[in-house]
Write a protein that holds these residues in place. Structure first.
Motif: not given
Length: 381
Positions: A198-206, A209-211, A222-229
């Motif tokens: 029921d839950l899907l993760l994605s990782a992006s160049l922006d 990562a999002r759930m 939305t998982f924020r903390g990385h400073v690059d892709s």
């Protein structure tokens, strides 16, 4: 390569804005006709040859307030189970399949059936029967290269991510694209389903990562903390945690329930391209553009081993079901298998005529599937 892709995305966005202004000057009727003429997102079935596209249907948004349950830590049924390592000494090329017109960027194996899916720079994904390689189904609808695919745990859906910054969910029964998530602002590199589906993760160049909540059809966290892709995202087996690998040279572990970063692993000196958990969930392996693989102890929160697989970049890796071997996809066209105990090389195979971009172990440990920039995917058994 990612800088070139980013430039290409910006160029496409500017072109899209110009096109939007031109369409705004046209009449409402002309705009409607142009939208109809733009094409749909179709899946076509085939048995050895391409069949006519299936009928397009429109997915209605749900109006209920239902939402998927957040993941919880569960008892891992494989914690005390020991599997024999894959027989890599006798691993050899069994078959080569050429089914795409451009590079094969990702491969994935069906959870229960002898079927695999491939993603390609030709903007399509395809599903194949193994070991013969008969084309089962194909999906068209992304407006740019398809970078990643993942099967739903029940095997009735497929998720894909693309350079067009979207995540799509494809329904095999209806033969259509059931959902499209558009909140990412740049290319999507990786997708991964939770065990319950029921839950899907994605990782992006922006840099995020999002759930995604498949039930409520929205972005849950939305998982924020990385400073690059963010180049790859994976779930920790039977747990409420996930891990991300980033071009900022770090690997981070997150709590899916709170959206907060629980731990960050430092030690890579170049972009982290991929990562994988072992079946027990107590070990993470990550790879980088220097050709280095690092093995991390999740419980001790420490680096356990560093393996030099270089000098070429390692773009992806996969741990076999025993948790003792890691297969590494290298830009020199080779697949190298190393021990996760002492780092020793167990196998070194010339797998493709160009860079190896993706690989996956058979859940039963019998074969290895690879995809490469030479437009082919190959079976080693």
């Amino acid at each position: 390569m990612k800088e070139k892709m980013l430039t290409r995305l910006e160029r496409d966005r500017l072109s899209a804005r110009v096109k939007a202004l031109e369409e705004a000057a046209a009449t409402a009727a002309a705009a409607k006709d142009a939208e109809k003429a733009s094409g749909g997102e179709d899946m076509s079935a085939a048995a050895g040859a391409t069949a006519p596209p299936l009928k397009k249907t429109t997915q209605k948004k749900k109006t209920t307030g239902a939402a998927a349950a957040l993941p919880t830590d569960m008892e891992n049924p494989f914690w005390n189970v020991r599997f024999e390592p894959a027989d890599v000494k006798n691993l050899g090329l069994t078959k080569t399949f050429k089914g795409h017109s451009l590079a094969v960027s990702a491969v994935a194996l069906h959870p229960t059936k002898p079927v695999c899916a491939t993603a390609s720079d030709d903007r399509t994904w395809k599903m194949w029967a193994l070991p013969d390689g008969e084309l089962v189904m194909a999906g068209e609808g992304h407006r740019d290269w398809v970078s990643t695919v993942a099967f739903h745990p029940k095997g009735l859906h497929l998720a894909s991510g693309s350079g067009d910054a979207t995540v799509k969910l494809w329904d095999f029964q209806s033969g259509t694209c059931a959902l499209t998530f558009k909140e990412h602002t740049h290319a999507v590199w990786s997708v991964a389903f939770h065990l319950h589906g029921d839950l899907l993760l994605s990782a992006s160049l922006d840099h995020s990562a999002r759930m995604w909540d498949i039930v409520s059809q929205r972005c849950r966290t939305t998982f924020r903390g990385h400073v690059d892709s963010v180049n790859e995202v994976v779930w920790q087996p039977y747990a409420a945690a996930l891990a991300t690998a980033s071009s900022d040279k770090t690997v981070s572990v997150w709590d899916a329930r709170t959206g907060l970063c629980a731990q960050t692993y430092y030690g890579h000196y170049n972009s982290c391209n991929g990562l994988a958990f072992n079946l027990r969930g107590d070990t993470i392996a990550s790879c980088d553009a220097d050709g280095v693989v690092k093995v991390w102890d999740v419980r001790m929160v420490a680096e356990r081993l560093s393996i030099d697989v270089g000098p070429h970049p390692v773009s992806a890796l996969a741990i076999d079901r025993s948790g003792e071997l890691v297969a590494c996809a290298s830009d020199d066209g080779r697949v190298r298998v190393h021990s996760l105990t002492d780092g020793s090389e167990q196998a070194n195979m010339l797998a493709h005529d160009d860079a190896v971009q993706s690989l996956a172990w058979d859940p039963n440990g019998k074969f290895l599937l690879t995809g490469g920039s030479d437009k082919s995917f190959r079976l080693f058994g």
